[in-house]
Design an enzyme around this catalytic site. Sequence first.
Site, PDB file in Angstrom:
ATOM      1  NE  ARG B  39      -4.085  -1.549   2.152  1.00 61.87           N
ATOM      2  CZ  ARG B  39      -4.525  -2.445   3.023  1.00 61.87           C
ATOM      3  NH1 ARG B  39      -3.924  -2.590   4.167  1.00 61.87           N
ATOM      4  NH2 ARG B  39      -5.587  -3.167   2.759  1.00 61.87           N
ATOM      5  CG  HIS B 105      -6.819   1.970   4.418  1.00 59.81           C
ATOM      6  ND1 HIS B 105      -8.118   1.782   4.034  1.00 59.81           N
ATOM      7  CD2 HIS B 105      -6.314   0.738   4.636  1.00 59.81           C
ATOM      8  CE1 HIS B 105      -8.372   0.479   4.002  1.00 59.81           C
ATOM      9  NE2 HIS B 105      -7.311  -0.167   4.380  1.00 59.81           N
ATOM     10  CD  GLU B 130      -7.779   1.882  12.358  1.00 63.06           C
ATOM     11  OE1 GLU B 130      -8.898   1.409  12.079  1.00 63.06           O
ATOM     12  OE2 GLU B 130      -7.285   2.834  11.732  1.00 63.06           O
ATOM     13  NE  ARG B 140      -4.647  -2.730   8.360  1.00 61.41           N
ATOM     14  CZ  ARG B 140      -5.500  -3.120   7.419  1.00 61.41           C
ATOM     15  NH1 ARG B 140      -5.679  -4.408   7.206  1.00 61.41           N
ATOM     16  NH2 ARG B 140      -6.164  -2.244   6.693  1.00 61.41           N
ATOM     17  CB  SER B 145      -7.509  -5.034   9.798  1.00 60.80           C
ATOM     18  OG  SER B 145      -8.164  -4.269  10.752  1.00 60.80           O
ATOM     19  CG  LEU B 146     -11.506 -10.324   9.777  1.00 58.93           C
ATOM     20  CD1 LEU B 146     -12.566  -9.475  10.453  1.00 58.93           C
ATOM     21  CD2 LEU B 146     -12.067 -10.905   8.487  1.00 58.93           C
TER      22      LEU B 146
END
Lengths: 259, 332
Positions: B39, B105, B130, B140, B145-146
């Site tokens: 990203r 984000h 977060e 990340r 994140s999940l």
Amino acid sequence: MADVTMRIWRGDATGGDFENYTISQNEGEVVLDIIHRIQATEAPDLACRWNCKAGKCGSCSAEINGKPRLMCMTRMDDLPEGTVTVTPMKTFPIIRDLVTDVSFNFEMAKRVPALLPPPMPEGGYRMFQQDVERGQEFRKCIECFMCQDVCHVIRDHEENKVNYAGPRFFIRYAELEMHPLDTNDRRELLKEELGLGYCNITKCCTEVCPEHIHITDNAIIPLKERVVDADYDPVAWLGRKIRRRTKKTAAEASVQPAP
Amino acid sequence: MFNYVPEMFRAETAETEEEGDKWYDDHTAGRRPPELLPRDEVARAINTEVKAGRGSPHGGVFLDIASRRTPEYIRRRLPSMYHQFMELAGVDITRESMEIGPTCHYIMGGVQVIADSAATAVPGLFAAGEAAGGLHGANRLGGNSLSDLVVFGRRAGMGAAEYIEAGDVATSFNMEEAEAAVKGALDPLNREEGENPYTIQHDLQEMMQALVGIIRTGPELEEAKDKLDEFTERVKNISVKGARAYNPGWNLATDLPSMLTVSRSTALAASLRKESRGGHTREDYPNPDPEFAKFNFALSSDGGNWDSPISAAQSPLLPLPDELKALLEEAH
């Protein structure tokens, strides 16, 4: 771009009225953008519920020019010229302004009998893709509750709320009933306590669904057929007289244990 | 270089098994399309293109999937993206390219916690997801994140239960502090004259985007710190109208002090981290510095209030547990 006049319902459980706001707009904006601009400039205490601004969280349901819509997915340039009217969902009690108390739905969710699979054989089961897809359509639901809002059974008849699950939960029941591994039988419950028969297939729920789920055709009608099959089929009636009705076990259904 | 790209993305673009293996084994020979870079690299690349005057009409770049996949595939695999572009922008991504740009984000930093229990430095306060910091390092990966929420949410719940069972729970609190907190929350409603919280939030967003954004420089971060002191004074002079029930303006007024705590912490840590790493890019220090890889900056409030001075200390990174080290070695 020319300013737009927004006619917004303001008030709480004790009452309220419409207020007009004339506000600027930009190319490509949605109704929620305009509501946020009103909050930021003219009415910081204007209550509305929202989260994702991408049509996926189901929070910003309201009635725009009288029709249930997600405010974040309704483009201003799709609406007819002139004043835009925004009101809270009519079926649920008002908390404030555009925010309603949707806990009716959570109470109905608690009454759904859960999936009841048979004991797992070694290696589990293998599900056919078409069975996966059938359930997945109903899983697209984002719980915006606009189908519940538009359904005349509870929109115009408060007294039906104790005995009516509503389209959102009929798709949940349909998903469970059609699940090849499920052994629970919810047909009696749907008929006697959850008002499946009250639905007279006007398809308003299907029309407002932002996820384009075929609520009436793929969930409610098949459920009605199942209930009718169980109840009015003379052979099944006779069979029930003779022995207690049982649903097909998983072994007889389409799912086979994985090799 | 590409061994951290998740399996599903690798499978998405490698056209043969050999090609996938080539990426995996020989990181210099990869033929990876730029949209599958991490990203931060994509965001920087877009930023560079737009700054050089090669951006799209709305100041972004074009992303195209229509030329690489069939319409059926796109509708099946990217249903939300297809739906959103179609309904909100009138763009059919099965036929034309999308206009995209980087946005804020995810925050990699957060409240420092003990990994096993998710306990913070405040007794009885637990943080996961977060809100907690440190798990994702400097950048990340997609999907993590999940898994973070599932794993550390559970640990936080168990940590909280253990804390209560251990009986160390505070049974009293300082009434004066509580009253001061209530008064502080109600001040914006009681103030006759003052600033609109939405104006402050908007200005704060603009300033942070401009000075503490994708590409950072020392002088701009210093400027941001000065500006944040001005914002702190502005937040003390908010006035909102209306009552307490479901009042978004008042909710924002009570959120703004926390937004300033986060903004001040971000600006301070970014100014101290004189290197570029992951999502943090310093134009004046464009490369990673191995010395900085040894610690995080742990910030604390000297006084405990949202407007108290913030100080920074180096918090050494914990060594990798043996079982994880073994797993990593196994994978290579």
